[in-house]
Motif scaffolding. Structure first.
Motif, short mmCIF file in Angstrom:
data_model
loop_
_atom_site.label_atom_id
_atom_site.label_comp_id
_atom_site.label_asym_id
_atom_site.label_seq_id
_atom_site.Cartn_x
_atom_site.Cartn_y
_atom_site.Cartn_z
N GLN A 199 0.86 -1.17 0.00
CA GLN A 199 0.00 0.00 0.00
C GLN A 199 0.90 1.22 0.00
OE1 GLN A 199 -2.52 -1.01 3.41
NE2 GLN A 199 -4.18 -1.24 1.96
N ILE A 200 0.37 2.34 -0.49
CA ILE A 200 1.17 3.56 -0.59
C ILE A 200 0.67 4.60 0.39
CG2 ILE A 200 1.68 5.53 -2.10
CD1 ILE A 200 1.93 3.55 -4.40
N THR A 201 1.63 5.18 1.12
CA THR A 201 1.36 6.31 2.00
C THR A 201 2.00 7.55 1.38
OG1 THR A 201 1.29 4.96 3.99
CG2 THR A 201 1.78 7.28 4.30
N VAL A 202 1.27 8.66 1.40
CA VAL A 202 1.77 9.92 0.85
C VAL A 202 1.88 10.92 2.00
CG1 VAL A 202 1.25 11.85 -0.69
CG2 VAL A 202 0.85 9.51 -1.44
N CYS A 203 3.06 11.52 2.15
CA CYS A 203 3.30 12.55 3.16
C CYS A 203 3.33 13.90 2.47
CB CYS A 203 4.62 12.30 3.89
SG CYS A 203 4.60 10.77 4.85
N ASN A 204 2.55 14.83 2.97
CA ASN A 204 2.38 16.14 2.37
C ASN A 204 3.29 17.16 3.06
OD1 ASN A 204 1.49 18.53 1.30
ND2 ASN A 204 -0.64 18.32 1.94
N ASP A 205 4.35 17.57 2.38
CA ASP A 205 5.29 18.55 2.92
C ASP A 205 4.87 19.99 2.58
OD1 ASP A 205 6.85 16.52 3.97
OD2 ASP A 205 8.14 16.41 2.21
N ALA A 206 3.79 20.15 1.84
CA ALA A 206 3.33 21.49 1.45
C ALA A 206 2.53 22.12 2.60
CB ALA A 206 2.47 21.40 0.20
N GLY A 207 2.33 23.41 2.51
CA GLY A 207 1.57 24.13 3.53
C GLY A 207 0.08 24.15 3.26
N VAL A 208 -0.38 23.35 2.28
CA VAL A 208 -1.80 23.31 1.94
C VAL A 208 -2.26 21.86 1.85
CG1 VAL A 208 -1.76 25.49 0.65
CG2 VAL A 208 -1.32 23.35 -0.55
N THR A 209 -3.56 21.65 2.03
CA THR A 209 -4.15 20.33 1.84
C THR A 209 -4.03 19.95 0.37
OG1 THR A 209 -5.65 20.61 3.68
CG2 THR A 209 -6.30 19.01 2.01
N GLN A 210 -3.72 18.68 0.11
CA GLN A 210 -3.63 18.19 -1.25
C GLN A 210 -4.52 16.96 -1.42
OE1 GLN A 210 0.09 18.27 -3.43
NE2 GLN A 210 1.17 18.79 -1.54
N VAL A 211 -4.88 16.69 -2.64
CA VAL A 211 -5.55 15.43 -2.98
C VAL A 211 -4.60 14.66 -3.88
CG1 VAL A 211 -7.92 16.24 -2.66
CG2 VAL A 211 -6.82 16.55 -4.87
N PHE A 212 -4.70 13.34 -3.83
CA PHE A 212 -3.81 12.52 -4.65
C PHE A 212 -4.52 11.25 -5.08
CE2 PHE A 212 -3.14 10.65 -0.50
CZ PHE A 212 -2.90 9.31 -0.74
N TRP A 213 -4.01 10.66 -6.15
CA TRP A 213 -4.43 9.34 -6.60
C TRP A 213 -3.25 8.67 -7.28
CZ3 TRP A 213 -5.08 7.97 -11.89
CH2 TRP A 213 -5.01 9.03 -12.79
N VAL A 214 -3.33 7.36 -7.41
CA VAL A 214 -2.21 6.57 -7.92
C VAL A 214 -2.68 5.76 -9.12
CG1 VAL A 214 -0.49 4.81 -7.34
CG2 VAL A 214 -1.28 6.42 -5.58
N ARG A 215 -1.81 5.63 -10.11
CA ARG A 215 -2.07 4.75 -11.26
C ARG A 215 -0.85 3.86 -11.45
NH1 ARG A 215 -3.22 7.43 -16.85
NH2 ARG A 215 -4.86 8.31 -15.57
N GLY A 216 -1.10 2.56 -11.61
CA GLY A 216 0.01 1.64 -11.81
C GLY A 216 -0.48 0.20 -11.84
N TYR A 217 0.45 -0.72 -11.74
CA TYR A 217 0.11 -2.14 -11.74
C TYR A 217 -0.24 -2.58 -10.32
CZ TYR A 217 1.69 -2.53 -16.51
OH TYR A 217 1.81 -2.38 -17.87
N ASN A 218 -1.39 -3.22 -10.18
CA ASN A 218 -1.80 -3.70 -8.86
C ASN A 218 -1.26 -5.11 -8.61
OD1 ASN A 218 -3.50 -5.48 -10.24
ND2 ASN A 218 -5.38 -4.48 -9.63
N GLN A 219 -1.70 -5.70 -7.50
CA GLN A 219 -1.19 -7.02 -7.10
C GLN A 219 -1.59 -8.12 -8.09
OE1 GLN A 219 -3.79 -5.46 -5.80
NE2 GLN A 219 -5.19 -6.83 -4.75
N HIS A 220 -2.54 -7.85 -8.97
CA HIS A 220 -2.96 -8.82 -9.98
C HIS A 220 -2.32 -8.53 -11.34
CE1 HIS A 220 -5.83 -10.20 -7.04
NE2 HIS A 220 -6.35 -9.00 -6.98
N ASN A 221 -1.39 -7.57 -11.36
CA ASN A 221 -0.70 -7.15 -12.57
C ASN A 221 -1.62 -6.46 -13.57
OD1 ASN A 221 1.93 -6.89 -13.55
ND2 ASN A 221 1.62 -8.54 -15.03
#
Length: 110
Positions: free
Chosen positions: A28-50
Motif C-alpha cells: 500500500q502507498i502512503t503519501v506525506c504532504n510537505d506542502a503548507g496546503v491540503t492536497q488530494v492525490f491518486w495513484v495509477r500503476g500495476y496492482n497485485q494482480h498485474n
C-alpha cells in the motif's frame, strides 16, 4: 513386495505438508504532504494482480500523511502519483515501488 512398496509410496503422497507463507508482492502507498496546503492525490500503476489501474482520490492535509487503504501496488515497478496542491493544477510524478518485506511504501509530495 512390489505392492507393499507401491502402497507406501502412494501413502506418502497423501501426507499433508506445512503451509508456506506467501511473500509480499504488493504494497500500500502512503503519501506525506510537505506542502503548507491540503492536497488530494491518486495513484495509477500495476496492482497485485498485474492489472493497470487507477485508485480513487484521497485527501492528505498539510504536514500529515495519508494511506491509500485497500489498494495494493506491485513491487519493483513504477506508479504515477498524481496530486493537486490546494487550488493549483494537477501534477504528477513517477515513483518507484521498491521490492521490500514491508507492506507499505511512503512517498513525499510538496
Amino acid at each position: 513386495m512390489a505392492a507393499l512398496a507401491t502402497g507406501a509410496a502412494l501413502c506418502s503422497l497423501a501426507v499433508p505438508t506445512p503451509a508456506v507463507a506467501e511473500s509480499v508482492t504488493a504494497v500500500q502507498i502512503t503519501v506525506c504532504n510537505d506542502a503548507g496546503v491540503t492536497q488530494v492525490f491518486w495513484v495509477r500503476g500495476y496492482n497485485q494482480h498485474n492489472d493497470w489501474v487507477g485508485s480513487p482520490i484521497w485527501t492528505v492535509n498539510a504536514g500529515t500523511s495519508a494511506t491509500g487503504w485497500d489498494y495494493w501496488w506491485k513491487q519493483n515497478s513504477s506508479v504515477e502519483l498524481h496530486h493537486e496542491p490546494g487550488s493549483a493544477a494537477w501534477t504528477w510524478m513517477r515513483a518507484y515501488v521498491p521490492r521490500t518485506d514491508a507492506r507499505m511504501t511512503t512517498f513525499r509530495i510538496s
